[in-house]
Design a protein around this motif. Structure first.
Motif, mmCIF file in Angstrom:
data_model
loop_
_atom_site.group_PDB
_atom_site.id
_atom_site.type_symbol
_atom_site.label_atom_id
_atom_site.label_comp_id
_atom_site.label_asym_id
_atom_site.label_seq_id
_atom_site.Cartn_x
_atom_site.Cartn_y
_atom_site.Cartn_z
ATOM 1 N N ALA A 48 36.979 36.455 43.921
ATOM 2 C CA ALA A 48 37.122 36.036 42.468
ATOM 3 C C ALA A 48 35.573 35.706 41.877
ATOM 4 C CB ALA A 48 37.927 35.120 42.080
ATOM 5 N N ALA A 49 34.855 35.218 42.638
ATOM 6 C CA ALA A 49 33.322 34.741 42.298
ATOM 7 C C ALA A 49 32.653 36.121 42.103
ATOM 8 C CB ALA A 49 32.903 33.842 43.195
ATOM 9 N N PHE A 50 33.004 37.145 43.185
ATOM 10 C CA PHE A 50 32.270 38.366 43.193
ATOM 11 C C PHE A 50 32.290 39.114 41.795
ATOM 12 C CE2 PHE A 50 32.303 43.062 43.876
ATOM 13 C CZ PHE A 50 31.006 43.266 44.344
ATOM 14 N N LYS A 51 33.875 39.191 41.408
ATOM 15 C CA LYS A 51 34.086 39.838 40.118
ATOM 16 C C LYS A 51 33.319 39.223 38.900
ATOM 17 C CE LYS A 51 38.642 41.688 41.526
ATOM 18 N NZ LYS A 51 40.084 41.720 41.195
ATOM 19 N N ILE A 52 33.458 37.865 38.907
ATOM 20 C CA ILE A 52 32.576 37.118 37.727
ATOM 21 C C ILE A 52 31.055 37.662 37.984
ATOM 22 C CG2 ILE A 52 31.966 35.034 36.976
ATOM 23 C CD1 ILE A 52 34.811 34.012 38.148
ATOM 24 N N ALA A 53 30.460 37.424 38.943
ATOM 25 C CA ALA A 53 29.088 37.485 39.323
ATOM 26 C C ALA A 53 28.877 38.889 38.622
ATOM 27 C CB ALA A 53 28.470 37.576 40.622
ATOM 28 N N LYS B 114 27.006 30.616 43.488
ATOM 29 C CA LYS B 114 28.258 30.310 43.803
ATOM 30 C C LYS B 114 29.229 31.220 44.707
ATOM 31 C CE LYS B 114 29.237 27.758 39.594
ATOM 32 N NZ LYS B 114 30.056 27.545 38.266
ATOM 33 N N PHE B 115 28.850 32.534 44.594
ATOM 34 C CA PHE B 115 29.337 33.646 45.208
ATOM 35 C C PHE B 115 28.854 33.441 46.671
ATOM 36 C CE2 PHE B 115 28.782 37.670 47.378
ATOM 37 C CZ PHE B 115 29.911 37.932 47.598
ATOM 38 N N GLU B 116 27.559 33.213 46.757
ATOM 39 C CA GLU B 116 27.077 33.263 48.133
ATOM 40 C C GLU B 116 27.375 32.243 48.822
ATOM 41 O OE1 GLU B 116 22.845 33.882 47.226
ATOM 42 O OE2 GLU B 116 22.888 35.818 47.155
ATOM 43 N N ALA B 117 27.885 31.100 48.239
ATOM 44 C CA ALA B 117 28.029 29.875 48.989
ATOM 45 C C ALA B 117 29.832 30.032 49.304
ATOM 46 C CB ALA B 117 28.152 28.502 48.033
ATOM 47 N N LEU B 118 30.353 30.611 48.651
ATOM 48 C CA LEU B 118 31.660 31.012 48.942
ATOM 49 C C LEU B 118 31.850 31.895 50.260
ATOM 50 C CD1 LEU B 118 33.582 31.062 45.569
ATOM 51 C CD2 LEU B 118 33.773 29.411 47.331
ATOM 52 N N ALA B 119 30.968 32.836 50.256
ATOM 53 C CA ALA B 119 30.775 33.958 51.194
ATOM 54 C C ALA B 119 30.309 33.191 52.626
ATOM 55 C CB ALA B 119 29.824 34.973 50.761
ATOM 56 N N LYS C 159 24.169 44.070 42.853
ATOM 57 C CA LYS C 159 25.774 44.210 42.996
ATOM 58 C C LYS C 159 25.913 44.802 44.054
ATOM 59 C CE LYS C 159 26.408 46.751 39.080
ATOM 60 N NZ LYS C 159 27.036 47.253 38.196
ATOM 61 N N SER C 160 24.747 45.695 44.845
ATOM 62 C CA SER C 160 25.099 46.236 46.076
ATOM 63 C C SER C 160 25.083 45.157 47.108
ATOM 64 C CB SER C 160 24.174 47.473 46.269
ATOM 65 O OG SER C 160 24.227 47.982 47.462
ATOM 66 N N GLN C 161 23.966 44.535 47.032
ATOM 67 C CA GLN C 161 24.011 43.232 48.177
ATOM 68 C C GLN C 161 24.991 42.198 48.114
ATOM 69 O OE1 GLN C 161 20.288 41.568 46.471
ATOM 70 N NE2 GLN C 161 18.895 42.901 47.553
ATOM 71 N N LEU C 162 25.575 42.139 46.843
ATOM 72 C CA LEU C 162 26.848 41.312 46.772
ATOM 73 C C LEU C 162 27.864 41.897 47.631
ATOM 74 C CD1 LEU C 162 26.317 39.749 43.300
ATOM 75 C CD2 LEU C 162 25.484 38.721 45.493
ATOM 76 N N ALA C 163 28.053 43.192 47.190
ATOM 77 C CA ALA C 163 29.285 43.852 48.036
ATOM 78 C C ALA C 163 29.102 43.816 49.236
ATOM 79 C CB ALA C 163 29.137 45.298 47.250
ATOM 80 N N LEU C 164 28.057 44.054 49.866
ATOM 81 C CA LEU C 164 27.569 43.968 51.253
ATOM 82 C C LEU C 164 28.252 42.618 52.043
ATOM 83 C CD1 LEU C 164 24.420 46.030 51.737
ATOM 84 C CD2 LEU C 164 26.674 46.488 52.554
ATOM 85 N N LYS C 165 27.783 41.532 51.200
ATOM 86 C CA LYS C 165 28.146 40.307 51.743
ATOM 87 C C LYS C 165 29.615 39.956 51.711
ATOM 88 C CE LYS C 165 23.843 37.970 50.731
ATOM 89 N NZ LYS C 165 23.211 36.835 49.886
ATOM 90 N N LEU C 166 30.054 40.646 50.647
ATOM 91 C CA LEU C 166 31.509 40.430 50.621
ATOM 92 C C LEU C 166 32.352 41.237 51.621
ATOM 93 C CD1 LEU C 166 33.928 39.285 48.718
ATOM 94 C CD2 LEU C 166 34.038 41.433 47.378
ATOM 95 N N ASN C 167 31.972 42.427 52.106
ATOM 96 C CA ASN C 167 32.411 43.134 52.980
ATOM 97 C C ASN C 167 32.414 42.687 54.403
ATOM 98 O OD1 ASN C 167 33.448 45.124 51.448
ATOM 99 N ND2 ASN C 167 31.607 46.299 51.421
#
Length: 88
Positions: free
Chosen positions: A49-54, A34-39, A76-84
């Motif tokens: 918001a999805a990042f925090k939940i993930a 879900k987070f990756e789709a929103l990203a 978590k690091s990979q997700l944070a990089l995508k968020l940034n």
């Protein structure tokens, strides 16, 4: 098949724990997707918001011993990089 009563119980308990672990892993993958789709869509507010939940779900999986600590850190690091990268 086990013949001893305690061994039979172990089999039942392991099956129950395996199902519970599979449920947690499946839910974890769902939240990450879900987070990756929103990203990908570039929706920063919803992605945060999805990042925090993930991240919360990843930490819960570590606490239950389903995911190793280093694997969780890497995810978590990979997700944070995508968020940034969304804002850039």
């Amino acid at each position: 098949m086990p013949n001893i009563k305690s061994a039979k119980k172990r089999v039942k308990v392991i099956e129950t724990k395996t199902l519970r672990n599979q449920m947690v892993k499946s839910a974890l993958r769902t939240y990450i997707k879900k987070f990756e789709a929103l990203a990908e869509n570039g929706n920063k507010a919803e992605a945060e918001a999805a990042f925090k939940i993930a991240v919360k779900k990843i930490d819960q999986a570590v606490a239950k011993g389903i995911v190793k600590k280093n694997t969780a850190s890497r995810k978590k690091s990979q997700l944070a990089l995508k968020l940034n990268k969304i804002g850039a």
